[in-house]
Design an enzyme around this catalytic site. Structure first.
Site, PDB file in Angstrom:
ATOM      1  N   HIS A 117       3.878  -2.219   0.833  1.00 33.27           N
ATOM      2  CA  HIS A 117       2.559  -2.164   0.199  1.00 33.27           C
ATOM      3  C   HIS A 117       2.712  -1.643  -1.222  1.00 33.27           C
ATOM      4  CE1 HIS A 117       0.534  -3.013   3.935  1.00 33.27           C
ATOM      5  NE2 HIS A 117       1.192  -2.039   4.538  1.00 33.27           N
TER       6      HIS A 117
ATOM      7  N   GLU B 103      10.809 -13.448 -17.398  1.00 38.52           N
ATOM      8  CA  GLU B 103      10.993 -13.995 -16.051  1.00 38.52           C
ATOM      9  C   GLU B 103       9.851 -13.486 -15.186  1.00 38.52           C
ATOM     10  OE1 GLU B 103      15.885 -13.716 -15.925  1.00 38.52           O
ATOM     11  OE2 GLU B 103      14.686 -12.536 -14.558  1.00 38.52           O
TER      12      GLU B 103
END
Lengths: 318, 259
Positions: B219, B182
């Protein structure tokens, strides 16, 4: 579960991580004694609020209220700003970066840090970012903090504070079931103090039941995530999107296909769905499921077949 | 599972000792169950808040294989379960998975029996439903499966995709291996690297080719993934390793047929 900045700051504070002073306001008149000079920040759960005009500076009460007035009610992405956070402006000497997140590949928490923090952290070369996994059964041990201090090569009085924050950030990560604890910038102030200039916190949705204290906070969820079980509600949500056809594809393991089919049938009848419904339901008793659906929708055997029927139906062919 | 030949010798529910379910005796604890029956594997169905307790209890009672079906377990619990299991020599499959099956031999899981057929194709998958879809296609195309491992899609799982690949690479009954991946994470990219080094033919399918990019994990997420983790990078990684990638699930069967 994501948190508004002010709430994340509150939680960081609880774990002894220093954050800027700040006050929350929902109306300009509520602002009486913010720290000056301050930054007036829109509280939304998306990035890009600076560009949208959701962050402004203020030196006086007048200015603070004025800026709050212009930010409150503003739309940022899909959100309307309901709260502003007035936060003390920091006198920053250096911006570092520190985060703890889950590394799926290693199946362990990963501590990352860099002396080149700030908005451009993602373009900092890999060899300038310290990274070390934290063994979950024992947590942060002194060797890890020694390695961190050596890699960042900061003056001792700064390094001590950074190590202390790293340890506390890990306590927060574990204690709050966090997926992400991110401090960017980790600010070294001109006066030598180190503090979380910004605090980002994401908590594992699966652990919500362990944190009832956050249950009332507004969440950024899509409607489908709210209640995946109920077929009725699923259809309701789908219908809101004004579809030309609905394709249902279920390949159940132990799921009883006929039970699902009955649920679908009931929902369709109850909700007066008048768009074509193509259903492919496999699982236990799939033959019965097909019979149940035969009268009301377009049953299909394979996903390919279902897709073909759906496309035809949506273009008016079926 | 019994229908499939698995010897289900005991159930465990605290407070229900002495009862039987379908003729299988129930015990108060894993310790008592293992003592009385010599069970060497355990399958966990208990709700997420109690799964960690159940898992650690089973590991302490000495089982060698632990299959965790339960979904929505906080991953911080898995951060404790997995390394602990490893330290005690216990293999964990899952959580949030359909389990493991060797068609015609045994099953510890919840997959539908009728779609499986004994054969020589090994299957590794992160997704439950997709496994069924692909296994069904393999069976309908006239092939069969040696062992299918549903590894689960959670951030912290007991047996990773590269590990499962190594296991099937060593398995004598398995001649070819199908990997069902996936988008998200970099486990497929790592599996692709591993696939280069094994002698058996590997095939792959990646779900989510048309999915929009997932939510950002600060981040940190971007730094860890370094631009990897999309369907494109995964497909490229497999192709670079000489692994044919199916465009849609049932095409796996076509690929198996053309070799």
């Amino acid at each position: 579960m994501k948190f508004y900045e002010y709430k994340a700051h509150e939680i960081f504070r609880k774990y002894g991580i220093r954050v800027p002073r700040g006050v929350l306001a929902t109306r300009p008149e509520e602002i009486v004694d913010p720290p000056f000079p301050c930054v007036v920040k829109a509280q939304v759960l998306v990035g890009g609020r600076g560009k949208a005009g959701g962050i402004k500076f203020a030196r006086t009460l007048e200015e603070a209220r004025e800026n709050a007035r212009s930010i409150l009610g503003m739309s940022i992405g899909p959100y309307t700003v309901r709260q502003v956070y007035l936060q003390e402006m920091l006198d920053i000497d250096q911006e570092l970066y520190l985060s703890i997140t889950i590394d799926r590949s290693a199946r362990a928490p990963l501590l990352m840090a860099s002396v080149q923090g700030g908005v451009d952290i993602e373009s900092v070369p890999e060899n300038r970012i310290f990274r070390m996994h934290i063994p979950p059964l024992v947590g942060v041990q002194p060797y890890l903090l020694r390695a961190l201090a050596k890699a960042l090569a900061l003056p001792e009085e700064i390094a001590t504070q950074v190590s202390d924050i790293a340890g506390k950030a890990y306590a927060l990560f574990r204690g709050e079931d966090a997926e992400l604890v991110e401090i960017n910038p980790l600010a070294v102030l001109k006066d030598g103090r180190v503090m979380a200039g910004d605090a980002k916190l994401i908590i594992d949705d699966n652990a919500e039941y362990r944190h009832p204290e956050y249950a009332d906070l507004p969440q950024d969820r899509t409607p489908l995530e709210e209640d995946p079980e109920k077929v009725n509600q699923a259809f309701e949500i789908l219908l809101k999107a004004n579809p030309s056809v609905i394709l249902l594809n279920i390949f159940g393991g132990i799921t009883k296909a006929d039970t699902v089919a009955l649920g679908v049938k009931e929902a369709l009848e109850e909700m007066h769905v008048n768009v074509p419904v193509v259903a492919r339901i496999k699982g236990v008793n799939e033959g019965r499921a097909r019979e149940i659906l035969a009268g009301i929708g377009h049953p299909a055997d394979t996903v390919e077949e279902a897709a073909e029927i759906a496309v035809k139906a949506s273009t008016g062919g079926a | 599972m019994r229908e499939y030949g698995t010897k289900v010798v005991a159930g465990v529910t605290p407070g229900k000792a002495g009862e039987t379910v379908d003729g299988v005796p129930v015990y108060d604890s894993c310790f008592e169950a293992v003592d009385a029956t010599g069970a060497n594997a355990s399958i966990v169905f208990v709700p997420a808040p109690y799964a960690k307790d159940a898992a650690i209890e089973a590991i302490e009672a000495g089982v060698e294989l632990l299959v965790i079906i339960t979904e929505r377990i906080p991953f911080h619990d898995c951060l404790d379960i997995m390394p602990y299991a490893r330290s005690r020599g216990c293999r964990v499959i899952g959580p949030n998975c359909p389990g493991v099956i060797s068609p015609g031999k045994a099953k510890a899981g919840i997959m539908p029996n009728h779609i499986f057929k004994p054969g020589d194709v090994g299957v590794i998958s992160r997704s439950g439903t997709l496994t069924y879809e692909i296994v069904n296609a393999i069976t309908e195309a006239g092939f069969g499966q040696s062992t299918c491992i549903g590894i689960g899609g959670d951030p912290v799982i007991g047996t990773s995709m590269p590990e499962a690949l190594e296991l099937l690479a060593k398995d004598r009954q398995t001649k070819r291996i199908v990997v069902v991946g996936e988008i998200g994470g970099t486990t497929e990219e790592e599996t692709a690297k591993r696939a280069r080094r094994i002698r058996k033919r590997v095939y792959a399918y990646i779900a989510g080719r048309t999915a929009p990019p997932g939510r950002r994990m600060g981040h940190a997420g971007a730094i860890i993934s370094r631009g990897l983790g999309t369907a494109e990078t995964k497909i490229k990684a497999f192709e670079a390793a000489g692994v044919p990638v199916a465009g849609y699930p049932v095409e796996i069967a076509t690929l198996l047929g053309s070799d």
